[in-house]
Enzyme design. Structure first.
Site, PDB file in Angstrom:
ATOM      1  CB  ILE A  22      -0.978   0.011   1.191  1.00  0.00           C
ATOM      2  CG1 ILE A  22      -1.987   1.146   1.016  1.00  0.00           C
ATOM      3  CG2 ILE A  22      -0.250   0.104   2.525  1.00  0.00           C
ATOM      4  CD1 ILE A  22      -3.179   1.035   1.966  1.00  0.00           C
ATOM      5  CB  VAL A  53       4.225   0.979   4.263  1.00  0.00           C
ATOM      6  CG1 VAL A  53       3.899   2.443   3.951  1.00  0.00           C
ATOM      7  CG2 VAL A  53       3.234   0.425   5.267  1.00  0.00           C
ATOM      8  CE  LYS A  54       3.970  -0.440  -4.441  1.00  0.00           C
ATOM      9  NZ  LYS A  54       3.461  -0.148  -5.795  1.00  0.00           N
ATOM     10  CB  ILE A  55       8.720   4.686   1.795  1.00  0.00           C
ATOM     11  CG1 ILE A  55       7.708   4.475   2.922  1.00  0.00           C
ATOM     12  CG2 ILE A  55       9.451   6.015   1.976  1.00  0.00           C
ATOM     13  CD1 ILE A  55       8.319   4.433   4.314  1.00  0.00           C
ATOM     14  CG  ASN A  76       7.520  -2.132  -2.419  1.00  0.00           C
ATOM     15  OD1 ASN A  76       8.553  -1.744  -2.931  1.00  0.00           O
ATOM     16  ND2 ASN A  76       6.526  -2.649  -3.122  1.00  0.00           N
TER      17      ASN A  76
END
Length: 283
Positions: A22, A53-55, A76
């Site tokens: 996400i 969690v996409k960063i 991620n």
């Protein structure tokens, strides 16, 4: 819902696979504090062990990645193009694990992937090579992205296979796997499974669109290719520099373009959801 569907895969693989990502809103990519706070909110709200969690791997994103890992949030790392940035990302992951371990936190279930966007590198480099137009330049088309990815994987092996990670591995930490994204072939002149075939190696992930999966099942060759041909990969990038193409400039531009593209897509998604909500709202 997606995380719950894949929870069985996560459990059966002892937390290795079955993850769902996400995304932190892309317009926060240059704000460390806001990115970290949003990552915390998403992690708490979804409360699923198989969440990533996409960063993005922007300068502001790197400290947020380290802090998120230190707090036990699996990440991620997205929008990676350069080997130098990858090294910084891997070390942010390691630093986050060390911080968590120092405070007595568990590290054996923290997961992370470092996501390289592959085909976009060739799209941009090939355009520059076409503009140069010499035989030497044209002979390099379709080679930059794979060479870049192979050198990134070599850096992965150096960092996670050596003393830099050895104590964390002994404490139960998992490696941060390289993830190959944007691996469909954009140029019809290239083999349709080019990137899928050339980026096969241990401890990696490949996110493939359905048409590339179908093509690979039909005629893809399975072989360990990712750590082969490193001398050729180095030579390819050196040849590009000799043609006047700076990979540093290419990857910097791709990062900026990627953030803008992600932001547009995210805004379009929210607009579509809002329109559907309004359409379904009672009169």
């Amino acid at each position: 819902d997606a995380a719950d569907v894949l929870r069985g895969v996560y459990d059966a693989s002892d937390g290795t696979d079955g993850f769902v990502s996400i995304e932190v809103e892309p317009d926060l990519a240059d704000d460390t504090a806001a990115t970290l706070e949003r990552a915390r909110q998403l992690w708490r709200r979804l409360s699923r062990p198989n969440l990533l969690v996409k960063i993005p791997a922007t300068p502001a994103g790197l400290p947020a990645i380290e802090a998120a890992i230190a707090e036990g949030i699996s990440v991620n790392v997205t929008l990676m193009f350069s080997v130098e940035v990858y090294r910084a990302v891997a070390r942010a992951y390691i630093a986050g694990l060390r911080r968590r371990l120092a405070t007595g936190g568990e590290i054996d279930r923290i997961a992370s992937v470092a996501s390289f966007f592959v085909s976009r590198v060739d799209t941009k480099v090939d355009k520059a090579l076409d503009a140069i137009g010499t035989d030497g330049a044209l002979a390099l088309r379709g080679r930059a992205a794979i060479a870049n990815a192979k050198l990134a994987y070599a850096a992965y092996g150096e960092i996670f296979g050596g003393p830099e990670f050895a104590d964390l591995r002994a404490a139960g930490a998992r490696v941060q796997r390289c993830l190959w994204a944007s691996t469909s072939t954009k140029n019809p002149a290239y083999r349709d499974v080019l990137y899928a075939e050339e980026l096969i190696g241990p401890d990696t992930v490949d996110t493939l669109p359905s048409e590339t999966i179908a093509a690979f099942l039909d005629h893809g060759a399975v072989a360990r290719t990712l750590d082969a041909g490193l001398d050729e990969a180095h030579a390819t990038l050196q040849a590009l520099e000799q043609q006047g193409i700076s990979m540093q400039q290419v990857t910097d531009e791709l990062t900026a373009e990627g953030v803008a593209s992600f932001a547009r897509s995210f805004d379009e998604l929210l607009a579509a959801i809002d329109a559907q909500r309004q359409a379904l709202a009672p009169a």
